[in-house]
Design an enzyme around this catalytic site. Sequence first.
Site, PDB file in Angstrom:
ATOM      1  N   SER A 238      -9.630   8.228 -33.650  1.00 42.63           N
ATOM      2  CA  SER A 238      -9.972   8.795 -34.967  1.00 42.63           C
ATOM      3  C   SER A 238      -8.857   9.740 -35.407  1.00 42.63           C
ATOM      4  CB  SER A 238     -11.270   9.589 -34.885  1.00 42.63           C
ATOM      5  OG  SER A 238     -12.283   8.790 -34.358  1.00 42.63           O
TER       6      SER A 238
ATOM      7  N   GLU B 273      -7.254  15.237 -36.653  1.00 42.81           N
ATOM      8  CA  GLU B 273      -7.615  15.468 -35.242  1.00 42.81           C
ATOM      9  C   GLU B 273      -6.371  15.589 -34.339  1.00 42.81           C
ATOM     10  OE1 GLU B 273     -11.266  13.468 -33.492  1.00 42.81           O
ATOM     11  OE2 GLU B 273      -9.736  12.808 -32.087  1.00 42.81           O
TER      12      GLU B 273
ATOM     13  N   ARG C 116     -15.731  18.644 -31.377  1.00 47.27           N
ATOM     14  CA  ARG C 116     -14.298  18.345 -31.204  1.00 47.27           C
ATOM     15  C   ARG C 116     -13.474  19.629 -31.156  1.00 47.27           C
ATOM     16  NH1 ARG C 116     -16.790  14.272 -30.719  1.00 47.27           N
ATOM     17  NH2 ARG C 116     -16.372  12.263 -31.673  1.00 47.27           N
TER      18      ARG C 116
HETATM   19  P1  FAD Z   1      -2.885  14.282 -24.815  1.00 49.45           P
HETATM   20  O1  FAD Z   1      -2.880  13.459 -26.049  1.00 49.45           O
HETATM   21  O2  FAD Z   1      -1.761  14.118 -23.873  1.00 49.45           O
HETATM   22  O3  FAD Z   1      -3.002  15.815 -25.218  1.00 49.45           O
HETATM   23  C1  FAD Z   1      -3.958  16.242 -26.168  1.00 49.45           C
HETATM   24  C2  FAD Z   1      -3.894  17.762 -26.255  1.00 49.45           C
HETATM   25  O4  FAD Z   1      -4.265  18.351 -25.014  1.00 49.45           O
HETATM   26  C3  FAD Z   1      -2.483  18.287 -26.532  1.00 49.45           C
HETATM   27  O5  FAD Z   1      -2.606  19.429 -27.342  1.00 49.45           O
HETATM   28  C4  FAD Z   1      -1.955  18.672 -25.148  1.00 49.45           C
HETATM   29  O6  FAD Z   1      -0.964  19.667 -25.204  1.00 49.45           O
HETATM   30  C5  FAD Z   1      -3.231  19.194 -24.497  1.00 49.45           C
HETATM   31  N1  FAD Z   1      -3.284  19.008 -23.032  1.00 49.45           N
HETATM   32  C6  FAD Z   1      -3.156  17.859 -22.341  1.00 49.45           C
HETATM   33  N2  FAD Z   1      -3.360  18.066 -21.025  1.00 49.45           N
HETATM   34  C7  FAD Z   1      -3.608  19.388 -20.876  1.00 49.45           C
HETATM   35  C8  FAD Z   1      -3.902  20.228 -19.762  1.00 49.45           C
HETATM   36  N3  FAD Z   1      -3.986  19.735 -18.514  1.00 49.45           N
HETATM   37  N4  FAD Z   1      -4.094  21.559 -19.985  1.00 49.45           N
HETATM   38  C9  FAD Z   1      -4.021  22.077 -21.235  1.00 49.45           C
HETATM   39  N5  FAD Z   1      -3.735  21.336 -22.326  1.00 49.45           N
HETATM   40  C10 FAD Z   1      -3.549  20.007 -22.156  1.00 49.45           C
HETATM   41  N6  FAD Z   1     -11.467  11.248 -28.400  1.00 49.45           N
HETATM   42  C11 FAD Z   1     -12.780  11.558 -28.387  1.00 49.45           C
HETATM   43  O7  FAD Z   1     -13.152  12.744 -28.368  1.00 49.45           O
HETATM   44  N7  FAD Z   1     -13.739  10.583 -28.415  1.00 49.45           N
HETATM   45  C12 FAD Z   1     -13.422   9.275 -28.444  1.00 49.45           C
HETATM   46  O8  FAD Z   1     -14.308   8.439 -28.453  1.00 49.45           O
HETATM   47  C13 FAD Z   1     -12.037   8.910 -28.477  1.00 49.45           C
HETATM   48  N8  FAD Z   1     -11.669   7.624 -28.562  1.00 49.45           N
HETATM   49  C14 FAD Z   1     -10.353   7.293 -28.611  1.00 49.45           C
HETATM   50  C15 FAD Z   1     -10.002   5.954 -28.719  1.00 49.45           C
HETATM   51  C16 FAD Z   1      -8.664   5.573 -28.761  1.00 49.45           C
HETATM   52  C17 FAD Z   1      -8.298   4.106 -28.865  1.00 49.45           C
HETATM   53  C18 FAD Z   1      -7.652   6.562 -28.679  1.00 49.45           C
HETATM   54  C19 FAD Z   1      -6.203   6.177 -28.682  1.00 49.45           C
HETATM   55  C20 FAD Z   1      -7.992   7.910 -28.604  1.00 49.45           C
HETATM   56  C21 FAD Z   1      -9.346   8.289 -28.583  1.00 49.45           C
HETATM   57  N9  FAD Z   1      -9.744   9.629 -28.496  1.00 49.45           N
HETATM   58  C22 FAD Z   1     -11.079   9.952 -28.444  1.00 49.45           C
HETATM   59  C23 FAD Z   1      -8.739  10.704 -28.469  1.00 49.45           C
HETATM   60  C24 FAD Z   1      -8.198  10.993 -27.040  1.00 49.45           C
HETATM   61  O9  FAD Z   1      -8.385   9.904 -26.197  1.00 49.45           O
HETATM   62  C25 FAD Z   1      -8.867  12.216 -26.410  1.00 49.45           C
HETATM   63  O10 FAD Z   1      -8.695  13.350 -27.209  1.00 49.45           O
HETATM   64  C26 FAD Z   1      -8.309  12.513 -25.010  1.00 49.45           C
HETATM   65  O11 FAD Z   1      -9.032  13.550 -24.386  1.00 49.45           O
HETATM   66  C27 FAD Z   1      -6.821  12.898 -25.029  1.00 49.45           C
HETATM   67  O12 FAD Z   1      -6.373  12.905 -23.685  1.00 49.45           O
HETATM   68  P2  FAD Z   1      -4.841  12.815 -23.319  1.00 49.45           P
HETATM   69  O13 FAD Z   1      -4.747  13.016 -21.854  1.00 49.45           O
HETATM   70  O14 FAD Z   1      -4.252  11.575 -23.854  1.00 49.45           O
HETATM   71  O15 FAD Z   1      -4.286  14.094 -24.079  1.00 49.45           O
HETATM   72  P1  NAP Z   2     -19.488   4.516 -35.969  1.00 48.08           P
HETATM   73  O1  NAP Z   2     -20.578   4.074 -35.056  1.00 48.08           O
HETATM   74  O2  NAP Z   2     -18.919   3.533 -36.939  1.00 48.08           O
HETATM   75  O3  NAP Z   2     -19.995   5.782 -36.775  1.00 48.08           O
HETATM   76  C1  NAP Z   2     -19.158   6.443 -37.708  1.00 48.08           C
HETATM   77  C2  NAP Z   2     -19.349   7.926 -37.554  1.00 48.08           C
HETATM   78  O4  NAP Z   2     -20.682   8.250 -37.861  1.00 48.08           O
HETATM   79  C3  NAP Z   2     -19.074   8.342 -36.150  1.00 48.08           C
HETATM   80  O5  NAP Z   2     -17.837   8.967 -36.112  1.00 48.08           O
HETATM   81  C4  NAP Z   2     -20.249   9.217 -35.753  1.00 48.08           C
HETATM   82  O6  NAP Z   2     -19.914  10.586 -35.608  1.00 48.08           O
HETATM   83  C5  NAP Z   2     -21.224   9.118 -36.895  1.00 48.08           C
HETATM   84  N1  NAP Z   2     -22.478   8.562 -36.378  1.00 48.08           N
HETATM   85  C6  NAP Z   2     -22.834   7.270 -36.313  1.00 48.08           C
HETATM   86  N2  NAP Z   2     -24.085   7.142 -35.841  1.00 48.08           N
HETATM   87  C7  NAP Z   2     -24.525   8.390 -35.603  1.00 48.08           C
HETATM   88  C8  NAP Z   2     -25.741   8.910 -35.127  1.00 48.08           C
HETATM   89  N3  NAP Z   2     -26.778   8.125 -34.800  1.00 48.08           N
HETATM   90  N4  NAP Z   2     -25.866  10.252 -35.008  1.00 48.08           N
HETATM   91  C9  NAP Z   2     -24.859  11.056 -35.339  1.00 48.08           C
HETATM   92  N5  NAP Z   2     -23.677  10.612 -35.810  1.00 48.08           N
HETATM   93  C10 NAP Z   2     -23.511   9.307 -35.942  1.00 48.08           C
HETATM   94  O7  NAP Z   2     -18.289   5.162 -35.117  1.00 48.08           O
HETATM   95  P2  NAP Z   2     -17.137   4.456 -34.280  1.00 48.08           P
HETATM   96  O8  NAP Z   2     -15.851   4.640 -34.972  1.00 48.08           O
HETATM   97  O9  NAP Z   2     -17.560   3.073 -33.860  1.00 48.08           O
HETATM   98  O10 NAP Z   2     -17.089   5.368 -32.968  1.00 48.08           O
HETATM   99  C11 NAP Z   2     -18.144   5.321 -32.036  1.00 48.08           C
HETATM  100  C12 NAP Z   2     -18.186   6.634 -31.275  1.00 48.08           C
HETATM  101  O11 NAP Z   2     -16.959   6.816 -30.563  1.00 48.08           O
HETATM  102  C13 NAP Z   2     -18.361   7.856 -32.160  1.00 48.08           C
HETATM  103  O12 NAP Z   2     -19.169   8.784 -31.489  1.00 48.08           O
HETATM  104  C14 NAP Z   2     -16.964   8.391 -32.311  1.00 48.08           C
HETATM  105  O13 NAP Z   2     -16.915   9.790 -32.469  1.00 48.08           O
HETATM  106  C15 NAP Z   2     -16.308   8.001 -30.996  1.00 48.08           C
HETATM  107  N6  NAP Z   2     -14.876   7.774 -31.195  1.00 48.08           N
HETATM  108  C16 NAP Z   2     -14.059   8.872 -31.299  1.00 48.08           C
HETATM  109  C17 NAP Z   2     -12.699   8.706 -31.473  1.00 48.08           C
HETATM  110  C18 NAP Z   2     -11.764   9.895 -31.521  1.00 48.08           C
HETATM  111  O14 NAP Z   2     -10.563   9.693 -31.427  1.00 48.08           O
HETATM  112  N7  NAP Z   2     -12.263  11.094 -31.675  1.00 48.08           N
HETATM  113  C19 NAP Z   2     -12.169   7.426 -31.550  1.00 48.08           C
HETATM  114  C20 NAP Z   2     -13.027   6.350 -31.476  1.00 48.08           C
HETATM  115  C21 NAP Z   2     -14.389   6.526 -31.286  1.00 48.08           C
HETATM  116  P3  NAP Z   2     -19.386  11.216 -34.225  1.00 48.08           P
HETATM  117  O15 NAP Z   2     -17.921  10.962 -34.244  1.00 48.08           O
HETATM  118  O16 NAP Z   2     -19.730  12.655 -34.363  1.00 48.08           O
HETATM  119  O17 NAP Z   2     -20.078  10.566 -33.087  1.00 48.08           O
END
Ligand code: FAD
Ligand code: NAP
Length: 341
Positions: free
Chosen positions: A238, A334, A164
């Site tokens: 998250s 985050e 991340r």
């Molecule tokens: P924004 O929220 O608009 O911006 C995020 C950051 O990026 C800010 O700092 C902004 O200034 C910067 N930014 C945006 N565009 C640019 C650009 N073109 N150049 C430089 N900087 C820029 N994240 C995960 O990693 N894994 C997941 O599974 C995941 N699941 C999610 C589920 C839900 C329901 C939600 C709401 C969010 C989730 N996220 C997840 C977080 C999010 O979706 C990601 O981080 C996504 O990449 C953000 O994209 P955005 O376009 O909305 O960015």
């Molecule tokens: P989950 O399956 O309930 O698991 C909880 C956490 O445990 C996850 O965050 C994941 O870490 C870790 N995990 C579970 N199984 C794993 C494995 N086999 N090996 C390594 N790590 C493991 O998680 P969830 O909330 O349903 O999300 C599912 C996936 O979507 C995850 O990968 C999560 O990161 C991603 N997600 C990210 C965001 C975001 O905003 N960043 C939001 C929603 C979902 P990791 O996060 O490192 O995978």
Amino acid sequence: MELVENAELSACNSFGFSVIAERFARVDSLSRLQALLDLARERDWPLLLLGGGSNLILKPFLPGLVLQPANSGWQLREEGKRQVVVEVAAGENWHTFVTAMLRAGYYGLENLALIPGNVGAAPIQNIGAYGVELADCLLELDAYDREAGALVTLTAAQCRFGYRDSIFKSACPGRYVIWQLRFALAREFVPRLGYQALRDALAGQRIAAPCAEDVFQAVVAMRQAKLPDPAELGNAGSFFENPVVPEATCRQLRQQFPKLVAFADRPGYMKLAAGWLIDQAGWKGRSRGAVGVYHKQALVLVNHGGGTAAELQLLADEVRASVREMFGIELCQEPRIYPLD
Ligand code: FAD
Ligand code: NAP
């Protein structure tokens, strides 16, 4: 693509907070981007780059200029026997792009289906889910370097992707405007099933040798079942990163909390499930006024309607303090809050 003054951005952030930007512009060409960046520098306007607004927390007023890259489209840049290189614009929606690659028969992004936001923001925190992260397929990207005043190409190695994390988030936030990305995708599908929940979901459907569509659909179904849709309930996914701790810390915690959820990380380290820690601290499903902790996944903080960034930050601080007190673990937030203090 004009400059709008006092723009209302509640539809542009996934928490659905009421936000006014002093100035807002969507930019679909590099020349327009450069002109607006020059203007912001001349006038000393604070700048916020906005994608889909799904990973940030916006305060009620954003001074200066909010810029949203709005370029679009993807193209095949190279065609090899085993792999292709696809270039995609920063303004494209991430899930739309993942779906387009699946339909075209270019594989590698299936586990990252249904992540909200735009392609241009995906490198910022090296988006990841279900055992795959952006860095696994990203070859390089073109970004406008505000220090050099020019478009530069950064290879994946130069982006210094981590869990991340990237240079865009840690080392030089705000320096680069990501404009387009190039992915190396495979012509032959190889499932990546290291993530237990994904394996279980496919096994539950009696799918022994999943195709790309099976993995894509399983990921979409799991996400829809567990995560709130921002269109219905404001959230940014998250709210905290999963803490990575030394193995010894994990062993000590396990003595006191035998059910501790932890996964092997880099050698010598374990990744703790932050959602489990928050749940154990008693926060799952609890609310503080208009904001709260989601009842299906304690890692997600939500806006039930009418909440503000300040309320959310207070709740986050309370959650963090509880986890610190109970487990001695410091949670790292985050999504970033804007404007920065
Ligand atoms: P924004 O929220 O608009 O911006 C995020 C950051 O990026 C800010 O700092 C902004 O200034 C910067 N930014 C945006 N565009 C640019 C650009 N073109 N150049 C430089 N900087 C820029 N994240 C995960 O990693 N894994 C997941 O599974 C995941 N699941 C999610 C589920 C839900 C329901 C939600 C709401 C969010 C989730 N996220 C997840 C977080 C999010 O979706 C990601 O981080 C996504 O990449 C953000 O994209 P955005 O376009 O909305 O960015
Ligand atoms: P989950 O399956 O309930 O698991 C909880 C956490 O445990 C996850 O965050 C994941 O870490 C870790 N995990 C579970 N199984 C794993 C494995 N086999 N090996 C390594 N790590 C493991 O998680 P969830 O909330 O349903 O999300 C599912 C996936 O979507 C995850 O990968 C999560 O990161 C991603 N997600 C990210 C965001 C975001 O905003 N960043 C939001 C929603 C979902 P990791 O996060 O490192 O995978």
